[in-house]
Design an enzyme around this catalytic site. Sequence first.
Site, PDB file in Angstrom:
ATOM      1  N   LYS A 166       0.861  -1.086   0.322  1.00 46.90           N
ATOM      2  CA  LYS A 166      -0.038  -0.065  -0.133  1.00 46.90           C
ATOM      3  C   LYS A 166       0.490   1.147   0.139  1.00 46.90           C
ATOM      4  O   LYS A 166       0.051   2.366  -0.638  1.00 46.90           O
ATOM      5  CB  LYS A 166      -1.194   0.096   0.940  1.00 46.90           C
ATOM      6  CG  LYS A 166      -0.308   0.496   2.408  1.00 46.90           C
ATOM      7  CD  LYS A 166      -1.387   0.273   3.188  1.00 46.90           C
ATOM      8  CE  LYS A 166      -1.109  -0.109   4.856  1.00 46.90           C
ATOM      9  NZ  LYS A 166       0.069   0.110   4.985  1.00 46.90           N
ATOM     10  N   ARG A 222      -6.041   3.549  11.367  1.00 45.00           N
ATOM     11  CA  ARG A 222      -6.005   2.046  11.827  1.00 45.00           C
ATOM     12  C   ARG A 222      -7.213   2.049  12.416  1.00 45.00           C
ATOM     13  O   ARG A 222      -6.540   0.324  12.636  1.00 45.00           O
ATOM     14  CB  ARG A 222      -4.440   1.716  11.947  1.00 45.00           C
ATOM     15  CG  ARG A 222      -3.780   0.649  11.448  1.00 45.00           C
ATOM     16  CD  ARG A 222      -2.574   1.290  11.468  1.00 45.00           C
ATOM     17  NE  ARG A 222      -1.430  -0.059  11.034  1.00 45.00           N
ATOM     18  CZ  ARG A 222      -0.164   0.745  10.245  1.00 45.00           C
ATOM     19  NH1 ARG A 222      -0.307   1.620   9.608  1.00 45.00           N
ATOM     20  NH2 ARG A 222       0.721  -0.094   9.877  1.00 45.00           N
ATOM     21  N   ARG A 263      11.635  -8.174   2.924  1.00 48.60           N
ATOM     22  CA  ARG A 263      11.859  -6.143   2.437  1.00 48.60           C
ATOM     23  C   ARG A 263      12.794  -6.687   4.136  1.00 48.60           C
ATOM     24  O   ARG A 263      13.224  -4.988   4.217  1.00 48.60           O
ATOM     25  CB  ARG A 263      10.123  -5.830   3.245  1.00 48.60           C
ATOM     26  CG  ARG A 263      10.719  -4.701   3.451  1.00 48.60           C
ATOM     27  CD  ARG A 263       9.267  -3.674   2.965  1.00 48.60           C
ATOM     28  NE  ARG A 263       8.797  -3.456   4.615  1.00 48.60           N
ATOM     29  CZ  ARG A 263       7.346  -3.219   4.666  1.00 48.60           C
ATOM     30  NH1 ARG A 263       6.215  -2.844   3.692  1.00 48.60           N
ATOM     31  NH2 ARG A 263       7.178  -3.394   5.794  1.00 48.60           N
ATOM     32  N   ARG A 272      13.902  -2.071   8.657  1.00 46.16           N
ATOM     33  CA  ARG A 272      12.892  -1.887   9.846  1.00 46.16           C
ATOM     34  C   ARG A 272      13.393  -2.676  10.702  1.00 46.16           C
ATOM     35  O   ARG A 272      13.231  -3.521  11.412  1.00 46.16           O
ATOM     36  CB  ARG A 272      11.987  -1.784   9.555  1.00 46.16           C
ATOM     37  CG  ARG A 272      11.249  -0.532   8.194  1.00 46.16           C
ATOM     38  CD  ARG A 272       9.652  -0.980   7.943  1.00 46.16           C
ATOM     39  NE  ARG A 272       8.761  -0.670   8.952  1.00 46.16           N
ATOM     40  CZ  ARG A 272       8.097  -0.103   8.392  1.00 46.16           C
ATOM     41  NH1 ARG A 272       6.982  -0.035   7.507  1.00 46.16           N
ATOM     42  NH2 ARG A 272       6.726  -0.928   9.512  1.00 46.16           N
ATOM     43  N   ARG A 323       1.948  -7.804  13.353  1.00 48.53           N
ATOM     44  CA  ARG A 323       1.094  -7.117  13.066  1.00 48.53           C
ATOM     45  C   ARG A 323       0.287  -7.186  11.951  1.00 48.53           C
ATOM     46  O   ARG A 323      -0.462  -7.019  12.262  1.00 48.53           O
ATOM     47  CB  ARG A 323       2.914  -6.162  12.312  1.00 48.53           C
ATOM     48  CG  ARG A 323       2.918  -5.365  12.785  1.00 48.53           C
ATOM     49  CD  ARG A 323       4.903  -5.260  12.215  1.00 48.53           C
ATOM     50  NE  ARG A 323       4.551  -3.937  11.414  1.00 48.53           N
ATOM     51  CZ  ARG A 323       5.462  -4.137   9.786  1.00 48.53           C
ATOM     52  NH1 ARG A 323       6.113  -5.057   9.980  1.00 48.53           N
ATOM     53  NH2 ARG A 323       5.457  -3.705   9.074  1.00 48.53           N
TER      54      ARG A 323
END
Length: 186
Positions: free
Chosen positions: A13, A88, A127, A133, A144
């Site tokens: 996204k 969210r 990723r 991250r 998550r």
Amino acid sequence: MRFIFIGPPGVGKGTQAKRICDHFGIVHLSTGDILRDEISNNSSVGQSAKIFIDAGKLVPDDVLLNMMSGRLTQDDCINGYCLDGFPRTIAQAEGLEHILSDLNQSLDAVVSIAADEEELINRLVLRGTTSGRTDDTSEIIRQRLEVYMKQTEPLIAFYEKLNMVKTIDGMGEINDITERILKTVS
Ligand code: AMP
């Protein structure tokens, strides 16, 4: 144009929101990026957000609503924006409705991007090897995804009641997905 992008972690996204913003010449507002900037600046918001982010949990609603009510009144938002990662929770969506009505603004669409869970985990683990991250590790990724299903997915029904949701298949080539979104929202 004003859009919300909703989708599970790893669905692309952020990538798609950026491309849609470039297309329409509007601002990309990623709350994850804003919070990571706050952390690098060692601000008080950043310091409290880091604990939640590193645990794969959501930062409290009041922090996000304060941050975004300030951000959306800045001049660069006048022509439009894509909200990436906000709201969210239902409480954030309700707070956003108030912010928008104070600004006399309305949303054009909620773009909901979908992909299957196994594909999402694979993408996120990949990723994690390059993103740097702290929350792209397999354990935190699962957390998550769970938080997304419990707290964020209900937003789709919230916005469906307002007739605003455009569901996009997030599987396939990046360019094709952008085309799908543009066809749906233009
Ligand atoms: P993202 O870059 O969108 O995946 O966001 C990374 C992390 O930032 C999330 O896992 C949350 O801890 C935090 N975060 C970003 N946006 C929000 C939000 N709207 N509400 C609460 N926490 C958020």
